[in-house]
Write a protein that holds these residues in place. Structure first.
Motif, PDB file in Angstrom:
ATOM      1  N   GLY A  75       0.629  -1.217   0.003  1.00  0.00           N
ATOM      2  CA  GLY A  75      -0.061   0.074   0.027  1.00  0.00           C
ATOM      3  C   GLY A  75       0.765   1.263  -0.105  1.00  0.00           C
ATOM      4  O   GLY A  75       0.120   2.256   0.195  1.00  0.00           O
ATOM      5  N   THR A  76       2.016   1.145  -0.246  1.00  0.00           N
ATOM      6  CA  THR A  76       2.733   2.350  -0.257  1.00  0.00           C
ATOM      7  C   THR A  76       3.369   2.820  -1.538  1.00  0.00           C
ATOM      8  O   THR A  76       3.475   2.056  -2.371  1.00  0.00           O
ATOM      9  N   ASP A  77       3.377   4.146  -1.614  1.00  0.00           N
ATOM     10  CA  ASP A  77       3.560   4.517  -3.076  1.00  0.00           C
ATOM     11  C   ASP A  77       4.812   4.133  -3.541  1.00  0.00           C
ATOM     12  O   ASP A  77       6.083   4.263  -2.732  1.00  0.00           O
ATOM     13  N   PRO A  78       5.344   3.672  -4.700  1.00  0.00           N
ATOM     14  CA  PRO A  78       6.463   3.154  -5.244  1.00  0.00           C
ATOM     15  C   PRO A  78       7.609   4.087  -5.156  1.00  0.00           C
ATOM     16  O   PRO A  78       8.875   3.668  -4.638  1.00  0.00           O
ATOM     17  N   GLU A  79       7.426   5.432  -5.663  1.00  0.00           N
ATOM     18  CA  GLU A  79       8.377   6.290  -5.374  1.00  0.00           C
ATOM     19  C   GLU A  79       8.876   6.591  -4.079  1.00  0.00           C
ATOM     20  O   GLU A  79      10.101   6.657  -3.620  1.00  0.00           O
ATOM     21  N   ARG A  80       7.863   7.040  -3.438  1.00  0.00           N
ATOM     22  CA  ARG A  80       7.956   7.270  -1.987  1.00  0.00           C
ATOM     23  C   ARG A  80       8.798   6.157  -1.124  1.00  0.00           C
ATOM     24  O   ARG A  80       9.883   6.489  -0.700  1.00  0.00           O
ATOM     25  N   LEU A  81       8.460   4.700  -1.368  1.00  0.00           N
ATOM     26  CA  LEU A  81       9.354   3.776  -0.670  1.00  0.00           C
ATOM     27  C   LEU A  81      10.512   3.606  -1.097  1.00  0.00           C
ATOM     28  O   LEU A  81      11.245   3.262  -0.378  1.00  0.00           O
ATOM     29  N   THR A  82      10.470   3.819  -2.475  1.00  0.00           N
ATOM     30  CA  THR A  82      12.073   3.611  -2.955  1.00  0.00           C
ATOM     31  C   THR A  82      13.244   4.776  -2.302  1.00  0.00           C
ATOM     32  O   THR A  82      14.241   4.183  -1.954  1.00  0.00           O
ATOM     33  N   VAL A  83      12.452   6.135  -2.048  1.00  0.00           N
ATOM     34  CA  VAL A  83      13.500   7.073  -1.616  1.00  0.00           C
ATOM     35  C   VAL A  83      13.751   6.596  -0.148  1.00  0.00           C
ATOM     36  O   VAL A  83      15.080   6.454   0.253  1.00  0.00           O
ATOM     37  N   ASP A  84      12.742   6.171   0.377  1.00  0.00           N
ATOM     38  CA  ASP A  84      12.705   5.817   1.767  1.00  0.00           C
ATOM     39  C   ASP A  84      13.630   4.821   2.103  1.00  0.00           C
ATOM     40  O   ASP A  84      14.387   4.634   3.033  1.00  0.00           O
ATOM     41  N   ALA A  85      13.212   3.655   1.348  1.00  0.00           N
ATOM     42  CA  ALA A  85      13.841   2.285   1.536  1.00  0.00           C
ATOM     43  C   ALA A  85      15.487   2.367   1.425  1.00  0.00           C
ATOM     44  O   ALA A  85      16.289   1.821   2.167  1.00  0.00           O
ATOM     45  N   VAL A  86      16.062   3.160   0.466  1.00  0.00           N
ATOM     46  CA  VAL A  86      17.338   3.526   0.274  1.00  0.00           C
ATOM     47  C   VAL A  86      18.126   3.892   1.342  1.00  0.00           C
ATOM     48  O   VAL A  86      18.941   3.364   2.224  1.00  0.00           O
ATOM     49  N   GLU A  87      17.276   5.201   2.215  1.00  0.00           N
ATOM     50  CA  GLU A  87      17.622   5.444   3.516  1.00  0.00           C
ATOM     51  C   GLU A  87      17.725   4.538   4.572  1.00  0.00           C
ATOM     52  O   GLU A  87      18.499   4.228   5.462  1.00  0.00           O
ATOM     53  N   ALA A  88      16.574   3.809   4.485  1.00  0.00           N
ATOM     54  CA  ALA A  88      16.363   2.568   5.538  1.00  0.00           C
ATOM     55  C   ALA A  88      17.527   1.626   5.386  1.00  0.00           C
ATOM     56  O   ALA A  88      17.980   1.163   6.425  1.00  0.00           O
ATOM     57  N   ILE A  89      17.881   1.211   4.400  1.00  0.00           N
ATOM     58  CA  ILE A  89      19.129   0.179   4.113  1.00  0.00           C
ATOM     59  C   ILE A  89      20.145   0.754   4.506  1.00  0.00           C
ATOM     60  O   ILE A  89      21.264   0.080   5.103  1.00  0.00           O
ATOM     61  N   LYS A  90      20.410   1.973   4.531  1.00  0.00           N
ATOM     62  CA  LYS A  90      21.745   2.588   4.966  1.00  0.00           C
ATOM     63  C   LYS A  90      21.835   2.701   6.370  1.00  0.00           C
ATOM     64  O   LYS A  90      22.823   2.179   6.961  1.00  0.00           O
ATOM     65  N   TYR A  91      20.565   2.796   7.075  1.00  0.00           N
ATOM     66  CA  TYR A  91      20.483   2.373   8.716  1.00  0.00           C
ATOM     67  C   TYR A  91      20.766   0.911   8.962  1.00  0.00           C
ATOM     68  O   TYR A  91      21.294   0.841   9.795  1.00  0.00           O
ATOM     69  N   ALA A  92      20.251   0.317   8.272  1.00  0.00           N
ATOM     70  CA  ALA A  92      20.542  -1.126   8.385  1.00  0.00           C
ATOM     71  C   ALA A  92      22.047  -1.637   8.358  1.00  0.00           C
ATOM     72  O   ALA A  92      22.485  -2.480   9.342  1.00  0.00           O
ATOM     73  N   ALA A  93      22.646  -1.052   7.461  1.00  0.00           N
ATOM     74  CA  ALA A  93      24.038  -1.328   7.216  1.00  0.00           C
ATOM     75  C   ALA A  93      24.744  -0.760   8.124  1.00  0.00           C
ATOM     76  O   ALA A  93      25.831  -1.256   8.964  1.00  0.00           O
ATOM     77  N   GLU A  94      24.427   0.392   8.876  1.00  0.00           N
ATOM     78  CA  GLU A  94      25.020   1.242   9.815  1.00  0.00           C
ATOM     79  C   GLU A  94      25.049   0.519  11.137  1.00  0.00           C
ATOM     80  O   GLU A  94      26.042   0.276  11.793  1.00  0.00           O
ATOM     81  N   PHE A  95      23.879  -0.130  11.491  1.00  0.00           N
ATOM     82  CA  PHE A  95      23.611  -0.657  12.799  1.00  0.00           C
ATOM     83  C   PHE A  95      23.924  -2.328  12.532  1.00  0.00           C
ATOM     84  O   PHE A  95      23.487  -3.273  13.383  1.00  0.00           O
ATOM     85  N   ASN A  96      24.397  -2.571  11.437  1.00  0.00           N
ATOM     86  CA  ASN A  96      24.575  -4.103  11.178  1.00  0.00           C
ATOM     87  C   ASN A  96      23.632  -5.073  11.445  1.00  0.00           C
ATOM     88  O   ASN A  96      23.581  -6.139  11.995  1.00  0.00           O
ATOM     89  N   MET A  97      22.294  -4.508  10.886  1.00  0.00           N
ATOM     90  CA  MET A  97      20.992  -5.350  10.850  1.00  0.00           C
ATOM     91  C   MET A  97      20.865  -6.122   9.631  1.00  0.00           C
ATOM     92  O   MET A  97      20.446  -5.323   8.636  1.00  0.00           O
ATOM     93  N   PRO A  98      21.250  -7.217   9.541  1.00  0.00           N
ATOM     94  CA  PRO A  98      20.669  -7.744   8.211  1.00  0.00           C
ATOM     95  C   PRO A  98      19.127  -7.733   8.248  1.00  0.00           C
ATOM     96  O   PRO A  98      18.569  -7.540   9.125  1.00  0.00           O
ATOM     97  N   PHE A  99      18.770  -7.594   6.492  1.00  0.00           N
ATOM     98  CA  PHE A  99      17.174  -7.467   6.613  1.00  0.00           C
ATOM     99  C   PHE A  99      16.609  -8.511   5.507  1.00  0.00           C
ATOM    100  O   PHE A  99      17.441  -8.739   4.678  1.00  0.00           O
ATOM    101  N   ASP A 100      15.661  -9.057   5.949  1.00  0.00           N
ATOM    102  CA  ASP A 100      15.187  -9.900   4.886  1.00  0.00           C
ATOM    103  C   ASP A 100      14.071  -9.257   3.711  1.00  0.00           C
ATOM    104  O   ASP A 100      13.790  -8.173   4.040  1.00  0.00           O
ATOM    105  N   VAL A 101      14.052  -9.782   2.584  1.00  0.00           N
ATOM    106  CA  VAL A 101      13.311  -9.282   1.532  1.00  0.00           C
ATOM    107  C   VAL A 101      12.278  -9.939   1.068  1.00  0.00           C
ATOM    108  O   VAL A 101      12.417 -11.052   0.546  1.00  0.00           O
ATOM    109  N   VAL A 102      11.154  -9.595   1.835  1.00  0.00           N
ATOM    110  CA  VAL A 102      10.083 -10.474   1.819  1.00  0.00           C
ATOM    111  C   VAL A 102       9.323 -10.633   0.424  1.00  0.00           C
ATOM    112  O   VAL A 102       9.355  -9.640  -0.277  1.00  0.00           O
ATOM    113  N   THR A 103       8.718 -11.727  -0.019  1.00  0.00           N
ATOM    114  CA  THR A 103       7.985 -11.672  -1.293  1.00  0.00           C
ATOM    115  C   THR A 103       6.487 -12.034  -1.316  1.00  0.00           C
ATOM    116  O   THR A 103       6.073 -12.584  -2.020  1.00  0.00           O
ATOM    117  N   ASN A 104       5.827 -11.262  -0.288  1.00  0.00           N
ATOM    118  CA  ASN A 104       4.272 -11.498  -0.042  1.00  0.00           C
ATOM    119  C   ASN A 104       3.488 -11.172  -0.959  1.00  0.00           C
ATOM    120  O   ASN A 104       2.216 -11.435  -1.101  1.00  0.00           O
TER     121      ASN A 104
END
Lengths: 361, 606
Positions: free
Chosen positions: B371-400
């Motif tokens: 339900g999230t706008d593709p453009e909005r989520l793309t921009v946000d997700a890049v930032e979110a992944i950077k935080y995940a990398a910074e805090f050394n948190m692996p993230f799963d990529v769900v395919t629901n």
């Protein structure tokens, strides 16, 4: 010196904990130093077997308890541990504690008579307790031998047929009131641990059997054989007597009971060996054959509390639900048949019970 | 030197003596003398046997049932009245026996379900039982360990690299209020000055929707949402301490290859969430996944404080997450989802700051099924992944999105794009294919014969492409379960063993009432599937489930499909447009680009 009162039940859910709590509250009112222990597990929220809610145990400041270590973490009372004893239970060592913050307690104390004796002596002699309440467990009676008197809790949980329940309680009352032996005989018998057959001829030697209990045919036959050969005046059984074995002994020696005494250690050794009514029947058979039955020690039955509640099993749901029998009918019949106070503790409160206790201090 | 004991083993039971036979062997191995009497002896006969044999210890076994407690209590009375109680220790074992019951019945020890032979031997030898070290301590497992993310399919890797270049280029001059809020939140968390925090909160609230703004400005809570009282928070802390002090978790895994098992929670109430987590930990769950509320995903900004609400999903605040984290056993893996919604950067930031082990990010699913706008989520997700990398948190990529109807190959294309993006940004992605009865297979018939082949095909395909960790979700067996709890549990456990057989690293499981609960799910239903999974792992051990040849055939088809989709994405120009245009899941498939946050992406101001 004070008094140790056992609250014994004929079954689970007969009202042991309710009776204990009621006496507790009354003793608190009279500012009498009280202590509590249990030969089972008391104070839990939910019954360990039926899954039904149970009455809780509320203890006030300065009460002395003897309870297993793990139980100190349950409930919400706080304690000062006075002693961690060497008495082991499935819930850890038994501790003697003093309540420093009142609240709900869970009590699981020593479960053997000898251990209870130690706890009792510490509570009376070192901690100046005037009344020790020993809460029972299920239908267990054996450790109660270490108390100075018992209050018997019975009710629908034992049997929902009121007539049967009254007959059984009456039998228990009569068995608990067996005559005791003289002091001289007591001195002679109290250290004997095996079945002893004392000849009439004072020059003849007492015959000792391998066992202390009368629990099977082999032992009965051995006694019968000896009686055929020697004129015996006393059969002393220091330990357990089973219903089956006593009946077989009666069948075997019948008329030979005349002028003989069956001496038992205490009535509890007889009561737990079988059904009280059948046991009483066998006791009466001895008397009918001109024999006597006596005990080294008796435990007075101070009062009977009755509980009309029972956990009713629902086969369709595979679970229990509360059930009740006619309370008035139960009380009336019990009072007519037995000469000790019969009390519905929930309705009447504990004042009459307390009278029986205080009169003995 | 331990004294050799003489032990009487007495089944006070008409039939059963299996447990005693096992203990007999254990005792004899330790040099003790044992006497096993046959079942169906009377209590008096057992007492006589104790006296005749002059034993030191008696172990009684009995299956508990109606009236049996009285029989056991009477046995102890008989033992005492016989004068043997002071010299003989007596233990009781049986399926319904617990220490409390043993105490009530007057025994010296109680051995219930799960008792080891060693425990009974320890009782006989009069020593304290200490469980073997390896079974008493669970370790937290890093499921990404040992994976080098080497691409075996170089063509796909090349396509992914080009698409990721495009994504990074696309987002490079863009920002969102979510990114800005995350930056402010970080300053709030790191500031020591209360006045500075107040100022930052004012700045934060300006970037939020009205419902959040009114919380910061006037302390007003959204409807059905309220702060927990101090008493509730205190009670929660007491509850956690009490439960943790007596926690002795089960193990689900039987052999090393069994995957770690996650459960998901989100009751709406942090207290209830924690109760669910603690129960699942006790029954062996290795990890817990935090579900946030769906309204939270559509709302700009987060509240603060200990908050509960009467809806599904638990409100994300620093305090709520912190209390949940604090309640966990040290070995429990904890994931906070950030795969959709308007607060993904801040979610990952909070998770990282509080010490979560894992997060969840997928632009394709979040925008096509979440339900999230593709453009909005793309921009946000890049930032979110950077935080995940910074805090050394692996993230799963769900395919629901598969559950919406998107075919596996398209969902996998999206998953691989986000995974490659993660690798580029220094994070560790975990592939999360679904083990489910998806609309795709319902229509196309790949599961007409069995549920094994197509699920196996997904794993074969991903293994052919890249050496990356795999965590099957979410939950496994989706759409194979019914309202019958036994059926649901069985389906979960079989899918769990299939996952294990295929060598995957993690699985998420549902409760047995999750699909049909019609309200809150229940703890017993959670225990159903945890125990079923444990039993299934025990049943299969090192043996494997063998798929038919279809699995490899379909794996190849999925891989070819992924290549084709990636080529299309690249040909189309950029990833964001591909999402809008349905290349990674179309309206015909059942996927709709989300609308939350539409047109909210801003140009960065330098």
């Amino acid at each position: 010196m004070g008094i140790a009162i056992g609250i014994a039940g004929t079954a689970k859910n007969t009202g042991k904990t309710t009776t204990t709590s009621a006496i507790f509250n009354e003793l608190y009112k009279h500012k009498i130093q009280v202590a509590l222990t249990s030969i089972g597990y008391d104070g839990e929220e939910i019954d360990n077997i039926t899954g039904l809610p149970k009455p809780r145990l509320f203890v006030k400041k300065n009460t002395i308890l003897a309870t297993a270590k793990k139980c100190l973490e349950a409930g919400n009372a706080d304690y000062d541990i006075l002693e961690t004893t060497d008495i082991s239970t499935p819930l850890g060592k038994v501790c003697i504690v003093k309540v420093i913050k009142e609240g709900l307690a869970v009590v699981a104390g020593p479960n053997k008579g000898s251990q209870l004796n130690y706890i009792k002596s510490r509570m009376f002699n070192d901690l100046n307790c005037k009344v020790i309440l020993v809460d029972g467990a299920l239908n267990r009676l054996a450790p109660m031998i270490e108390t100075d008197g018992i209050i018997l809790a019975t009710g629908a949980s034992r049997n929902t047929d009121i007539d049967v329940l009254v007959e059984e309680t009456k039998a228990l009352y009569e068995l608990l009131n067996l005559p005791t032996i003289s002091k001289d005989d007591l001195q002679f018998l109290s250290d004997i641990k095996k079945i002893a057959l004392v000849p009439k001829d004072s020059n003849a030697k007492t015959v000792f059997l391998k066992y202390g209990s009368l629990i099977d045919n082999e032992i009965v036959n051995e006694i019968a054989d000896i009686i055929k050969e020697i004129d015996i005046k006393v059969i002393f059984i220091p330990a357990l007597i089973s219903e089956f074995a006593l009946k077989t002994l009666n069948d075997s020696i019948g008329n030979s009971w005349a002028n003989k005494d069956l001496i038992i250690s205490d009535p509890i050794k007889l009561i737990i060996g079988g059904n009280p009514e059948t046991m009483l029947k066998e006791v009466n058979r001895i008397k009918c054959n001109d024999g006597n039955i006596k005990a080294l020690k008796n435990i007075p039955l101070l009062a009977i509390t009755v509980n009309p509640f029972y956990p009713k099993y629902r086969f369709d749901k595979s679970s229990y639900e509360p059930g009740y029998i006619n309370k008035e009918n139960l009380l009336n019949k019990m009072r007519t048949s037995i000469e000790v106070p019969v009390i519905d503790i929930k309705q009447e409160g504990p004042s009459r019970l307390l009278e029986s206790i205080l009169s003995r201090i | 030197m331990i004294d050799k004991k003489k032990v009487l083993l007495a089944p006070l039971d008409p039939v059963h003596d299996i447990g005693l036979k096992m203990i007999k062997r254990g005792l004899e191995n330790k040099g003790h003398e044992t006497i096993l009497i046959p079942p169906d002896y009377s209590p008096e006969e057992i007492i006589k046997s104790i006296i005749d044999n002059d034993v030191d210890i008696v172990l009684v076994s009995r299956t508990l049932g109606y009236g049996v407690a009285e029989v056991l209590g009477k046995f102890i009375d008989l033992a005492e009245a016989s004068g043997i109680r002071d010299k003989v220790k007596i233990g009781i074992g049986g399926m319904a026996v617990r220490p409390e019951l043993a105490a009530e019945l007057g025994f010296d020890a109680g051995f219930g379900p799960g008792t080891s032979v060693d425990e009974a031997v320890a009782f006989v030898e009069g020593r304290e039982y200490v469980p073997a070290e390896n079974r008493s301590k669970k370790n937290k497992k890093d499921i990404t360990e040992g994976y080098d993310y080497l691409f075996h399919n170089k063509k796909i890797e090349k396509l992914l690299d080009s698409i990721v270049d495009g994504i990074l280029d696309y987002v490079s001059d863009k920002t969102t209020t979510a990114i800005q809020r995350a930056q402010i939140r970080r300053q709030i968390l790191e500031s020591n000055s209360e006045s500075e925090k107040q100022k930052l909160r004012r700045d934060y609230s300006k970037l939020c929707d009205d419902v959040i703004k009114s919380f910061y400005e006037s302390g007003k809570y959204r409807e059905k949402t309220r702060p927990m009282t101090n008493d509730e928070v205190d009670a929660l802390n007491q509850y956690v301490d009490a439960v943790n002090s007596r926690m002795n978790p089960l193990y689900l895994q039987h052999v090393d290859k069994n995957p770690v098992v996650f459960i998901q929670y989100g009751t709406g109430c942090p207290f209830m969430d924690i109760a669910h987590i603690k129960s699942c930990e006790a029954w062996g769950a290795d990890g817990a996944v935090h579900f946030d509320p769906s309204w939270g995903a559509r709302t700009e900004g987060f509240l603060e404080g200990y908050i509960t609400h009467e809806e599904d999903g638990s409100v994300i605040t620093y305090e709520n997450l912190k209390s949940i984290k604090k309640s966990l056993l040290p070995n429990t893996l904890w994931q906070v989802r950030a795969h959709r919604g308007l607060n993904t950067p801040e979610t990952v930031l909070l998770a990282g700051k509080i010490g979560a082990d894992l997060t969840k990010i997928n632009i394709a699913y979040g925008s096509l099924g979440g339900g999230t706008d593709p453009e909005r989520l793309t921009v946000d997700a890049v930032e979110a992944i950077k935080y995940a990398a910074e805090f050394n948190m692996p993230f799963d990529v769900v395919t629901n999105e598969e559950l919406c109807g998107v075919p596996a190959y398209k969902a996998f294309a999206g998953m691989l794009i986000v995974s490659k993006l993660g690798l580029r940004l220094g994070a560790k992605p975990i592939l999360q294919p679904l083990f489910c009865y998806s609309p795709e297979v319902m229509i196309s018939g790949q599961m007409e014969d069995n549920y094994v082949d197509f699920n196996a095909a997904k794993i074969y395909c991903l293994r052919n492409i890249v050496n990356a960790p795999i965590w099957c979700g979410a939950p496994i067996g989706f759409l194979t379960q019914t309202e019958d709890r036994v059926q649901s549990s069985l389906m979960t456990s079989l899918h769990a063993s299939l996952a294990s057989s295929l060598g995957v690293d993690g699985i998420s499981i549902a409760s047995s009432d999750e699909a049909f609960s019609g309200g809150p799910i229940t703890i017993p239903a959670r225990i159903d599937t945890l125990r079923a999974t444990q039993s299934s792992f025990r049943f299969f051990g090192q043996s494997n489930i063998v798929p038919t040849d279809n699995a490899h055939k379909w794996a190849k088809e999925i891989e070819e499909g992924i290549e084709a989709v990636l080529e299309l994405v690249l040909k189309n120009g950029n990833f964001v447009n591909a999402l809008y245009q349905g290349i990674l899941g179309s309206k015909e498939d059942g996927a709709y680009p989300g609308r939350a946050g539409r047109d909210s992406v801003m140009k960065k101001i330098y």
